[in-house]
Scaffold this motif. Structure first.
Motif, PDB file in Angstrom:
ATOM      1  N   GLN A  13      -4.988   5.363  12.058  1.00  0.00           N
ATOM      2  CA  GLN A  13      -4.661   6.193  11.269  1.00  0.00           C
ATOM      3  C   GLN A  13      -6.003   5.970   9.802  1.00  0.00           C
ATOM      4  O   GLN A  13      -6.103   6.724   8.807  1.00  0.00           O
ATOM      5  CB  GLN A  13      -3.422   5.741  10.538  1.00  0.00           C
ATOM      6  CG  GLN A  13      -2.214   5.956  11.264  1.00  0.00           C
ATOM      7  CD  GLN A  13      -0.848   5.785  10.737  1.00  0.00           C
ATOM      8  OE1 GLN A  13      -0.642   4.944  10.821  1.00  0.00           O
ATOM      9  NE2 GLN A  13      -0.115   6.659  11.436  1.00  0.00           N
ATOM     10  N   GLU A  14      -6.387   4.848   9.825  1.00  0.00           N
ATOM     11  CA  GLU A  14      -6.944   4.272   8.355  1.00  0.00           C
ATOM     12  C   GLU A  14      -8.556   5.081   9.353  1.00  0.00           C
ATOM     13  O   GLU A  14      -9.320   5.083   7.950  1.00  0.00           O
ATOM     14  CB  GLU A  14      -7.302   2.281   8.770  1.00  0.00           C
ATOM     15  CG  GLU A  14      -7.958   2.275   7.548  1.00  0.00           C
ATOM     16  CD  GLU A  14      -8.343   0.712   7.306  1.00  0.00           C
ATOM     17  OE1 GLU A  14      -9.550   0.513   6.783  1.00  0.00           O
ATOM     18  OE2 GLU A  14      -7.110   0.066   7.751  1.00  0.00           O
ATOM     19  N   SER A  15      -8.730   5.452  10.263  1.00  0.00           N
ATOM     20  CA  SER A  15     -10.367   5.519  10.121  1.00  0.00           C
ATOM     21  C   SER A  15     -10.514   7.015   9.404  1.00  0.00           C
ATOM     22  O   SER A  15     -11.066   8.341   8.774  1.00  0.00           O
ATOM     23  CB  SER A  15     -11.259   5.538  11.865  1.00  0.00           C
ATOM     24  OG  SER A  15     -10.498   4.548  12.232  1.00  0.00           O
ATOM     25  N   GLN A  16      -9.067   7.982  10.322  1.00  0.00           N
ATOM     26  CA  GLN A  16      -8.886   9.389   9.777  1.00  0.00           C
ATOM     27  C   GLN A  16      -9.198   9.739   8.178  1.00  0.00           C
ATOM     28  O   GLN A  16      -9.554   9.915   7.329  1.00  0.00           O
ATOM     29  CB  GLN A  16      -6.939   9.730  10.333  1.00  0.00           C
ATOM     30  CG  GLN A  16      -7.016  11.588  10.077  1.00  0.00           C
ATOM     31  CD  GLN A  16      -5.542  11.392  10.326  1.00  0.00           C
ATOM     32  OE1 GLN A  16      -4.670  11.489  11.099  1.00  0.00           O
ATOM     33  NE2 GLN A  16      -5.050  12.377   9.900  1.00  0.00           N
ATOM     34  N   LEU A  17      -7.838   8.889   7.612  1.00  0.00           N
ATOM     35  CA  LEU A  17      -7.675   8.641   6.150  1.00  0.00           C
ATOM     36  C   LEU A  17      -9.230   8.416   5.379  1.00  0.00           C
ATOM     37  O   LEU A  17      -9.771   8.804   4.364  1.00  0.00           O
ATOM     38  CB  LEU A  17      -6.636   8.020   5.537  1.00  0.00           C
ATOM     39  CG  LEU A  17      -5.489   7.845   6.129  1.00  0.00           C
ATOM     40  CD1 LEU A  17      -4.504   6.995   5.852  1.00  0.00           C
ATOM     41  CD2 LEU A  17      -4.908   9.536   5.273  1.00  0.00           C
ATOM     42  N   LEU A  81     -12.573   3.768  -1.154  1.00  0.00           N
ATOM     43  CA  LEU A  81     -12.925   3.712  -0.226  1.00  0.00           C
ATOM     44  C   LEU A  81     -13.746   2.000   0.035  1.00  0.00           C
ATOM     45  O   LEU A  81     -13.657   1.756   0.666  1.00  0.00           O
ATOM     46  CB  LEU A  81     -14.603   4.759  -0.671  1.00  0.00           C
ATOM     47  CG  LEU A  81     -14.247   5.930   0.028  1.00  0.00           C
ATOM     48  CD1 LEU A  81     -15.652   6.821  -0.353  1.00  0.00           C
ATOM     49  CD2 LEU A  81     -13.907   5.720   1.292  1.00  0.00           C
ATOM     50  N   ALA A  82     -13.873   2.052  -1.736  1.00  0.00           N
ATOM     51  CA  ALA A  82     -13.866   0.416  -1.409  1.00  0.00           C
ATOM     52  C   ALA A  82     -13.021  -0.711  -1.119  1.00  0.00           C
ATOM     53  O   ALA A  82     -13.201  -1.871  -0.554  1.00  0.00           O
ATOM     54  CB  ALA A  82     -14.335   0.045  -2.959  1.00  0.00           C
ATOM     55  N   ASP A  88      -8.779  -3.684   2.899  1.00  0.00           N
ATOM     56  CA  ASP A  88      -7.444  -3.949   2.587  1.00  0.00           C
ATOM     57  C   ASP A  88      -6.979  -2.613   1.998  1.00  0.00           C
ATOM     58  O   ASP A  88      -5.891  -2.461   0.935  1.00  0.00           O
ATOM     59  CB  ASP A  88      -6.942  -4.708   1.044  1.00  0.00           C
ATOM     60  CG  ASP A  88      -7.932  -4.278  -0.304  1.00  0.00           C
ATOM     61  OD1 ASP A  88      -8.732  -3.302  -0.179  1.00  0.00           O
ATOM     62  OD2 ASP A  88      -8.268  -5.308  -0.818  1.00  0.00           O
ATOM     63  N   TYR A  89      -7.272  -1.400   2.347  1.00  0.00           N
ATOM     64  CA  TYR A  89      -6.970   0.262   1.907  1.00  0.00           C
ATOM     65  C   TYR A  89      -5.857   0.234   2.669  1.00  0.00           C
ATOM     66  O   TYR A  89      -5.920  -0.158   3.976  1.00  0.00           O
ATOM     67  CB  TYR A  89      -7.746   0.523   2.925  1.00  0.00           C
ATOM     68  CG  TYR A  89      -7.584   1.771   3.156  1.00  0.00           C
ATOM     69  CD1 TYR A  89      -7.576   2.967   1.017  1.00  0.00           C
ATOM     70  CD2 TYR A  89      -6.710   3.023   3.747  1.00  0.00           C
ATOM     71  CE1 TYR A  89      -7.002   4.185   1.156  1.00  0.00           C
ATOM     72  CE2 TYR A  89      -6.735   4.595   3.492  1.00  0.00           C
ATOM     73  CZ  TYR A  89      -6.812   5.263   2.231  1.00  0.00           C
ATOM     74  OH  TYR A  89      -5.782   6.030   2.383  1.00  0.00           O
ATOM     75  N   PRO A 108      -4.538  10.433  -0.139  1.00  0.00           N
ATOM     76  CA  PRO A 108      -5.695   8.917   0.760  1.00  0.00           C
ATOM     77  C   PRO A 108      -5.636   8.246  -0.836  1.00  0.00           C
ATOM     78  O   PRO A 108      -6.615   7.318  -0.157  1.00  0.00           O
ATOM     79  CB  PRO A 108      -6.606   9.770   1.473  1.00  0.00           C
ATOM     80  CG  PRO A 108      -6.515  11.614   1.390  1.00  0.00           C
ATOM     81  CD  PRO A 108      -5.302  11.403   0.368  1.00  0.00           C
ATOM     82  N   GLU A 109      -6.252   9.023  -1.928  1.00  0.00           N
ATOM     83  CA  GLU A 109      -6.407   7.939  -3.015  1.00  0.00           C
ATOM     84  C   GLU A 109      -5.653   7.514  -3.671  1.00  0.00           C
ATOM     85  O   GLU A 109      -5.851   6.341  -4.841  1.00  0.00           O
ATOM     86  CB  GLU A 109      -7.162   9.389  -4.278  1.00  0.00           C
ATOM     87  CG  GLU A 109      -6.173   9.962  -4.785  1.00  0.00           C
ATOM     88  CD  GLU A 109      -5.647  11.322  -4.238  1.00  0.00           C
ATOM     89  OE1 GLU A 109      -6.137  12.169  -4.929  1.00  0.00           O
ATOM     90  OE2 GLU A 109      -6.333  11.711  -2.900  1.00  0.00           O
ATOM     91  N   THR A 110      -4.340   7.266  -3.316  1.00  0.00           N
ATOM     92  CA  THR A 110      -3.149   6.656  -3.932  1.00  0.00           C
ATOM     93  C   THR A 110      -3.119   5.462  -4.170  1.00  0.00           C
ATOM     94  O   THR A 110      -3.250   5.044  -2.589  1.00  0.00           O
ATOM     95  CB  THR A 110      -2.272   7.445  -3.468  1.00  0.00           C
ATOM     96  OG1 THR A 110      -1.146   7.289  -4.835  1.00  0.00           O
ATOM     97  CG2 THR A 110      -1.607   6.894  -2.160  1.00  0.00           C
ATOM     98  N   PRO A 111      -3.228   4.762  -5.038  1.00  0.00           N
ATOM     99  CA  PRO A 111      -2.835   3.251  -5.327  1.00  0.00           C
ATOM    100  C   PRO A 111      -2.078   2.591  -5.512  1.00  0.00           C
ATOM    101  O   PRO A 111      -1.839   0.968  -4.749  1.00  0.00           O
ATOM    102  CB  PRO A 111      -3.770   3.022  -5.914  1.00  0.00           C
ATOM    103  CG  PRO A 111      -3.522   3.606  -7.381  1.00  0.00           C
ATOM    104  CD  PRO A 111      -3.434   4.830  -6.682  1.00  0.00           C
ATOM    105  N   PHE A 112      -1.064   3.076  -5.215  1.00  0.00           N
ATOM    106  CA  PHE A 112       0.307   2.583  -5.115  1.00  0.00           C
ATOM    107  C   PHE A 112       1.474   2.770  -4.628  1.00  0.00           C
ATOM    108  O   PHE A 112       1.063   4.646  -3.798  1.00  0.00           O
ATOM    109  CB  PHE A 112       0.614   2.783  -6.902  1.00  0.00           C
ATOM    110  CG  PHE A 112       0.168   2.591  -7.609  1.00  0.00           C
ATOM    111  CD1 PHE A 112      -0.196   0.820  -7.952  1.00  0.00           C
ATOM    112  CD2 PHE A 112      -0.348   3.271  -9.029  1.00  0.00           C
ATOM    113  CE1 PHE A 112      -0.816   0.029  -8.796  1.00  0.00           C
ATOM    114  CE2 PHE A 112      -1.032   3.007  -9.593  1.00  0.00           C
ATOM    115  CZ  PHE A 112      -1.756   1.447  -9.561  1.00  0.00           C
ATOM    116  N   CYS A 113       2.316   2.580  -3.993  1.00  0.00           N
ATOM    117  CA  CYS A 113       3.061   2.661  -2.339  1.00  0.00           C
ATOM    118  C   CYS A 113       4.719   3.417  -3.878  1.00  0.00           C
ATOM    119  O   CYS A 113       4.008   3.810  -4.846  1.00  0.00           O
ATOM    120  CB  CYS A 113       4.299   1.731  -2.167  1.00  0.00           C
ATOM    121  SG  CYS A 113       4.980   0.385  -3.396  1.00  0.00           S
TER     122      CYS A 113
END
Length: 124
Positions: A13-17, A81-82, A88-89, A108-113
């Motif tokens: 999932q992480e690789s896909q995102l 991406l960073a 910790d993505y 995929p760019e969202t920083p918050f739950c």
């Protein structure tokens, strides 16, 4: 918090995102480059009518606003991406809980739950 419990991302999932983020960054960079041309100041010395000049200035203002939105999204994508490079993505920058694949699949760019995003938007 809303009681929503997200699971940590699998490696697949992480690789896909992250791949989606790389593609998104490329598209945004291209859109910003193209939009820079339309956001240039209107030449007031051009021999056009007052209404046409006003239309051109309004178009320029709308282009600038759209460009700022694209630049903001590009900043979010770059930060995501960073975080992928740091390992910790997929974790909320507010509460450090997993954001969850369904939410990241949509943004995929969202920083918050979801819980922290709702708290920010609703004021608590």
């Amino acid at each position: 918090m809303s009681g929503y419990e997200a699971e940590e991302l699998t490696q697949a999932q992480e690789s896909q995102l992250l791949a989606a983020l790389v593609e998104m960054k490329s598209e945004l960079t291209s859109q910003i480059a193209a939009g820079d041309e339309g956001a240039k100041p209107v030449d007031l010395d051009l021999p056009i009518g007052r209404i046409s000049r006003m239309d051109a200035m309004q178009q320029q203002a709308m282009q600038k606003a759209g460009l700022e939105g694209l630049k903001h999204k590009l900043r979010l994508v770059s930060l995501a991406l960073a975080s992928g490079e740091r390992g910790d993505y997929g974790f909320c920058r507010e509460c450090d809980e997993p954001v969850g694949f369904p939410r990241l699949k949509a943004r995929p760019e969202t920083p918050f739950c979801i819980s922290c995003q709702e708290a920010k938007e609703g004021g608590g």
